[in-house]
Design a protein around this motif. Sequence first.
Motif, PDB file in Angstrom:
ATOM      1  N   MET A  48      -1.943   5.523   0.266  1.00 39.02           N
ATOM      2  CA  MET A  48      -1.416   4.336  -0.391  1.00 39.02           C
ATOM      3  C   MET A  48      -0.203   4.723  -1.258  1.00 39.02           C
ATOM      4  SD  MET A  48      -3.612   1.829  -2.831  1.00 39.02           S
ATOM      5  CE  MET A  48      -3.441   2.810  -4.312  1.00 39.02           C
ATOM      6  N   GLN A 103       4.000   3.792  -0.739  1.00 40.10           N
ATOM      7  CA  GLN A 103       4.943   3.286  -1.739  1.00 40.10           C
ATOM      8  C   GLN A 103       6.166   4.214  -1.808  1.00 40.10           C
ATOM      9  OE1 GLN A 103       5.161   0.535  -3.139  1.00 40.10           O
ATOM     10  NE2 GLN A 103       6.676   0.862  -4.744  1.00 40.10           N
ATOM     11  N   TYR A 152       8.383   3.547   1.114  1.00 38.49           N
ATOM     12  CA  TYR A 152       9.142   2.309   0.924  1.00 38.49           C
ATOM     13  C   TYR A 152      10.335   2.568   0.008  1.00 38.49           C
ATOM     14  CZ  TYR A 152      10.362  -2.062  -1.398  1.00 38.49           C
ATOM     15  OH  TYR A 152      11.048  -3.104  -1.955  1.00 38.49           O
ATOM     16  N   VAL A 165      -7.418  -3.959   4.772  1.00 39.35           N
ATOM     17  CA  VAL A 165      -6.241  -4.696   4.299  1.00 39.35           C
ATOM     18  C   VAL A 165      -5.115  -3.724   3.945  1.00 39.35           C
ATOM     19  CG1 VAL A 165      -5.365  -6.118   2.404  1.00 39.35           C
ATOM     20  CG2 VAL A 165      -7.543  -6.694   3.500  1.00 39.35           C
ATOM     21  N   LEU A 166      -5.510  -2.654   3.278  1.00 39.55           N
ATOM     22  CA  LEU A 166      -4.539  -1.650   2.861  1.00 39.55           C
ATOM     23  C   LEU A 166      -3.842  -1.042   4.072  1.00 39.55           C
ATOM     24  CD1 LEU A 166      -3.784  -0.561   0.096  1.00 39.55           C
ATOM     25  CD2 LEU A 166      -5.441   1.264   0.407  1.00 39.55           C
ATOM     26  N   LEU A 197      -1.404  -3.595   5.497  1.00 43.85           N
ATOM     27  CA  LEU A 197      -0.227  -3.791   4.649  1.00 43.85           C
ATOM     28  C   LEU A 197       0.713  -2.590   4.711  1.00 43.85           C
ATOM     29  CD1 LEU A 197      -1.588  -5.483   1.409  1.00 43.85           C
ATOM     30  CD2 LEU A 197       0.141  -6.395   2.975  1.00 43.85           C
ATOM     31  N   MET A 218       2.469  -2.593   7.961  1.00 46.93           N
ATOM     32  CA  MET A 218       3.422  -3.712   8.007  1.00 46.93           C
ATOM     33  C   MET A 218       4.724  -3.338   7.306  1.00 46.93           C
ATOM     34  SD  MET A 218       1.124  -7.116   7.416  1.00 46.93           S
ATOM     35  CE  MET A 218       2.437  -8.309   7.255  1.00 46.93           C
ATOM     36  N   ILE A 219       4.592  -2.671   6.166  1.00 47.44           N
ATOM     37  CA  ILE A 219       5.804  -2.275   5.433  1.00 47.44           C
ATOM     38  C   ILE A 219       6.651  -1.329   6.271  1.00 47.44           C
ATOM     39  CG2 ILE A 219       6.622  -0.908   3.474  1.00 47.44           C
ATOM     40  CD1 ILE A 219       4.436  -2.161   1.806  1.00 47.44           C
ATOM     41  N   ARG A 229       8.315  -3.136   8.959  1.00 44.21           N
ATOM     42  CA  ARG A 229       9.364  -3.989   8.425  1.00 44.21           C
ATOM     43  C   ARG A 229      10.624  -3.162   8.126  1.00 44.21           C
ATOM     44  NH1 ARG A 229      11.343  -8.749   8.878  1.00 44.21           N
ATOM     45  NH2 ARG A 229       9.687 -10.038   8.009  1.00 44.21           N
ATOM     46  N   LEU A 279       8.352  -5.607  13.157  1.00 41.86           N
ATOM     47  CA  LEU A 279       7.251  -6.413  12.620  1.00 41.86           C
ATOM     48  C   LEU A 279       7.183  -7.749  13.345  1.00 41.86           C
ATOM     49  CD1 LEU A 279       4.952  -6.454  10.645  1.00 41.86           C
ATOM     50  CD2 LEU A 279       6.462  -7.436   8.939  1.00 41.86           C
ATOM     51  N   PHE A 313      -2.120  -2.503  -5.695  1.00 37.26           N
ATOM     52  CA  PHE A 313      -1.190  -1.976  -4.709  1.00 37.26           C
ATOM     53  C   PHE A 313      -0.957  -2.964  -3.576  1.00 37.26           C
ATOM     54  CE2 PHE A 313      -0.943   2.044  -6.744  1.00 37.26           C
ATOM     55  CZ  PHE A 313       0.168   2.670  -6.197  1.00 37.26           C
ATOM     56  N   SER A 314      -2.008  -3.704  -3.202  1.00 43.59           N
ATOM     57  CA  SER A 314      -1.840  -4.699  -2.141  1.00 43.59           C
ATOM     58  C   SER A 314      -0.813  -5.733  -2.576  1.00 43.59           C
ATOM     59  CB  SER A 314      -3.169  -5.388  -1.840  1.00 43.59           C
ATOM     60  OG  SER A 314      -4.102  -4.434  -1.399  1.00 43.59           O
ATOM     61  N   LEU A 340       1.578  -5.196  -4.762  1.00 42.61           N
ATOM     62  CA  LEU A 340       2.861  -4.497  -4.748  1.00 42.61           C
ATOM     63  C   LEU A 340       3.411  -4.427  -3.330  1.00 42.61           C
ATOM     64  CD1 LEU A 340       4.915  -2.690  -6.318  1.00 42.61           C
ATOM     65  CD2 LEU A 340       3.471  -0.750  -5.743  1.00 42.61           C
ATOM     66  N   PHE A 341       2.542  -4.116  -2.376  1.00 44.69           N
ATOM     67  CA  PHE A 341       2.966  -3.999  -0.984  1.00 44.69           C
ATOM     68  C   PHE A 341       3.442  -5.339  -0.445  1.00 44.69           C
ATOM     69  CE2 PHE A 341       0.228   0.014  -0.012  1.00 44.69           C
ATOM     70  CZ  PHE A 341       1.125   0.753  -0.764  1.00 44.69           C
ATOM     71  N   THR A 342       2.771  -6.391  -0.860  1.00 40.82           N
ATOM     72  CA  THR A 342       3.199  -7.716  -0.411  1.00 40.82           C
ATOM     73  C   THR A 342       4.596  -8.015  -0.951  1.00 40.82           C
ATOM     74  OG1 THR A 342       0.878  -8.330  -0.585  1.00 40.82           O
ATOM     75  CG2 THR A 342       2.425 -10.119  -0.256  1.00 40.82           C
ATOM     76  N   ASN A 400       6.806  -5.745  -1.702  1.00 40.85           N
ATOM     77  CA  ASN A 400       7.690  -4.884  -0.927  1.00 40.85           C
ATOM     78  C   ASN A 400       8.094  -5.561   0.376  1.00 40.85           C
ATOM     79  OD1 ASN A 400       7.335  -2.954  -2.856  1.00 40.85           O
ATOM     80  ND2 ASN A 400       6.067  -1.596  -1.612  1.00 40.85           N
ATOM     81  N   LEU A 401       7.087  -6.155   1.036  1.00 43.09           N
ATOM     82  CA  LEU A 401       7.331  -6.803   2.323  1.00 43.09           C
ATOM     83  C   LEU A 401       8.321  -7.947   2.154  1.00 43.09           C
ATOM     84  CD1 LEU A 401       3.829  -6.939   4.035  1.00 43.09           C
ATOM     85  CD2 LEU A 401       5.914  -5.985   5.003  1.00 43.09           C
TER      86      LEU A 401
END
Lengths: 415, 525
Positions: free
Chosen positions: A22, A26, A29, A350-351, A354, A357-358, A361, A367, B498-499, B501-503, B505-506
């Motif tokens: 996780m 970040q 990203y 979910v993690l 996500l 997905m990032i 993207r 995506l 973090f979820s 935060l990631f959203t 980011n997206l």
Amino acid sequence: MIIDVLFLLSLSIIWVMLLYYMFLAQGGYLYAMQMEKGAEDLIRQVEVWPKVSILIPAHNEDVVIRATLEAMVHLDYPEDQLEIIVINDKSKDKTGEIVDEFARKFPFVIPIHVTPEQGGKGKSGALNRGFKHSTGEYIVVYDADNTPERAALKNLVVGILNEPQIGAVVGKFRVINAKRNSLTRFINIETISFQWMAQAGRWKWFGIATIPGTNFLIRRSILEELGGWDEDALAEDTELSIRVYEKGYIIRFWPVAITWEQEPETWKVWYKQRTRWAQGNQYVIAKYMPRLFKMEKKRIQFDLIYFFITYFLFLGGVMISNLIFVLGMLDIAKITIPGPYLLLWLLAYVLFILEIMITLRIEKTELTMHNLFMVMLMYLTYAQFWIIIVIRATWMNAQLKIKKQEVKWEKTQRF
Amino acid sequence: MSSNKLLLLFFLITLYFFPGHLHADKKPSQVLILYQEELRSEALALSSLIGHFSLTNQLQILRPGEPLALEDSEYVFYLSRPSYDSNLTTRVSEEAKSKGIPLFLIGGGQAERSLPITSVTYDQQTYPLKDHSVYRSGPTDEETVRAFAHDGLNDYPLLYEKQGVWHFQSLQLWGVMGNILADFLHDYFQQPHPHQHQAFIRIEDIHPAAHPENIRKIADLLSGKGIPFMMAVRPVYFNAKDQLTITLDDTPALVEALQYATAKGGSIILHGHSHQNLVTGGGIEFWDQLLDQPIPQEEEYMRSKIEEAIALLVRHDLVPLAFQAPYYALSQEGYRIAENYFSTLVGPIQLSDQTYLAMQRLPYVVQRNSLTVIPETLGYVQNTPIFLEELKDQLQTTLIVRDSLVGVYFHEYLPLEKLSELVLWLEQYPLSYINLADQSNRVETAFVRINSGIEGIKIDIMDPKVLNTMGKKQLQQGFVARNFQYILWGIVLIVLLFSLLFTLNLLRLREKSSTRLFAEREIQG
């Protein structure tokens, strides 16, 4: 009681890894945002381009080698500063002919034909042979199925010019046959997320990246100092990475240099390839773990521990966790410690979605709804195969150890 | 001296202290207790009292028309209300007489009616009573009367013999009345035990959250007076509020204090495991308090808890010599289970499986099957200025019985002065304190065997592994498990953040790519 302890242990290991990823996601990203501008400014500043030798090991590659060389000769780089060395490693097909054809047309393409009698082991052997013939200040390696983008080479070079502490630069690879079938779609998603999470994330936070088999540049001086590639290593790239760090250099993840590569289109080929990688990485862990505390570079120690957790502890954690789940379903053993386990399981899912997905993207075009669906499916299918692969690799390594056999380099079949 | 002779000597000395022990050389007499069906508790109470006299007894409900099994009996007791079938009483009398078996009628027998009374006189002592009554008998001319009841105006025979049959004109077999009967039974069975009162002080309900310094002070005080004492210890403390469980494994200071107290003359009594039942959720460990019935899976539960508790004590060199059920509550099966582990039980006896509220406070040591029961006659020291007054009445009642045992317990958290006061007060009476460790006690499990006697305490460890691991704190109760939950919720929180935060980011990446697409279009355009 024992079930509880095992469960706590496995849960801890699993979540340490998930939280680590996780954190890496970040980092990836942030690094992607940072690299958004590209390296064009740097390229403009270069007045004299250094001499570069590209090494391409090729063993029965006539299906792909033409396209590869086509891309190579069209690389945007001064021809007098470039040599493309193709090591035709005991090919029984038309690889040699195709390479010679290019060599006739382009003087900077240098074929080296290796006959079976000449020996040398696998990819590492071929690379070492090519390296001996090379003259460039920098060595670049591409797999025989790679078609780098025109700007790739200049991008790799500017990643290391005027940066003496950097020993190697690692570019990004993309999957050329992504849309072929479900498997290649999975691989495409996997490679994108691996590079943006593990490579970019580690680079961002810790200044670490690992050399993949292809699309990287390394200083000639370092290779000379290290004595080339380890011919016993199946994962010669990971092994080389550690030695580069041990010499005090840094490996830079530099995603502006892009190559496109072919990925396995059948599960069988994929399975063999992945098992070889897992085996190779285990070899590296086995080679370096015993001297973990003697290593001078803290970050590579950290990375080794991470590798160790991935290939041994995490595997154990997932297996125990699955076993306890099954035992619980069969009413044989129950966990007695209360906790939000279902919620945690869902959050892990979910993690996973996500994070991927990032990374998709970041690649702008990836995506899509189709890929999103594949990601959701991946967690429950593709990702789980990893368990089987690591178990098989462990088993095979154990057998090799027992029988004291040598590793055999098996080439990945092309399509 | 051979070991056998030593054993015999040991045995004889034990008998001196515990008159309730069976005489090995003499076949125990059979006592038959007949009773009217509704008087089961009274019959059981009588049976317990008889347990003091090395006599086995059996109980039989007497219904009209049913045959009597008097054959093997040396004594017959019959309990009934005066209103019950008088023909039946006559029949019992006649049959006993024809067989030459002495009969003792308890309750009304042929009495006319019940009378409220204000006092009773026994052995030249008069004891005032409230809310008591006796059944009035017929003419009393030719009787041998041992006890009288008074209503302020007249005397009524309470305990008397008439034509070879003894009568006790009450069904109250506890308190003053019960003790009069208990004392008289010595004469009745011709077992004149020495007139010697014994005593004990027990430190009650010591658990891992108890105060070690208090234990040490108590031990110092009592040993300073030369008084051996008992300590009722449970090795586990469960705090329902914060779900916190601590065991003796976690409390070395308390363990040391208990070891210290043991060295100063304290004997440990196992007072259950945690005093609570985790299945029923009640505060009574071996009885379902809520439904007032035996606990589910009684044997399995009791066995595991008792064994764990013994292990938790013994592995810290704290050696239990007897058992005291939490709240004294045990089913009849529960007593049988306890017998497997202990030879000595402390406290009142639960009379039946109908309710745990019917407890019999015995005046003296009795034998109940293979259990030696040490009674607890006075109750406990209350945190009031007049606590001695409360105890005094109980003491007087207890002293009615010639060889009664004065048992009182004290909570460790009370002010120490209370204990000093108690000890000073008891000094006025001719009491000898029992030392449990000198007496014959057996505690036995598969992994450890404990025997005490005049030679001291002997511990045989058969399975050190079990001894050292049994009852080790389960994770779900422990520190790790509790905190693990917090950690898990911490992870949940972090992942949620973090979820988010990631959203974000997206969304940001989407914004970027759309502006760039825009820019590309412009270039193309």
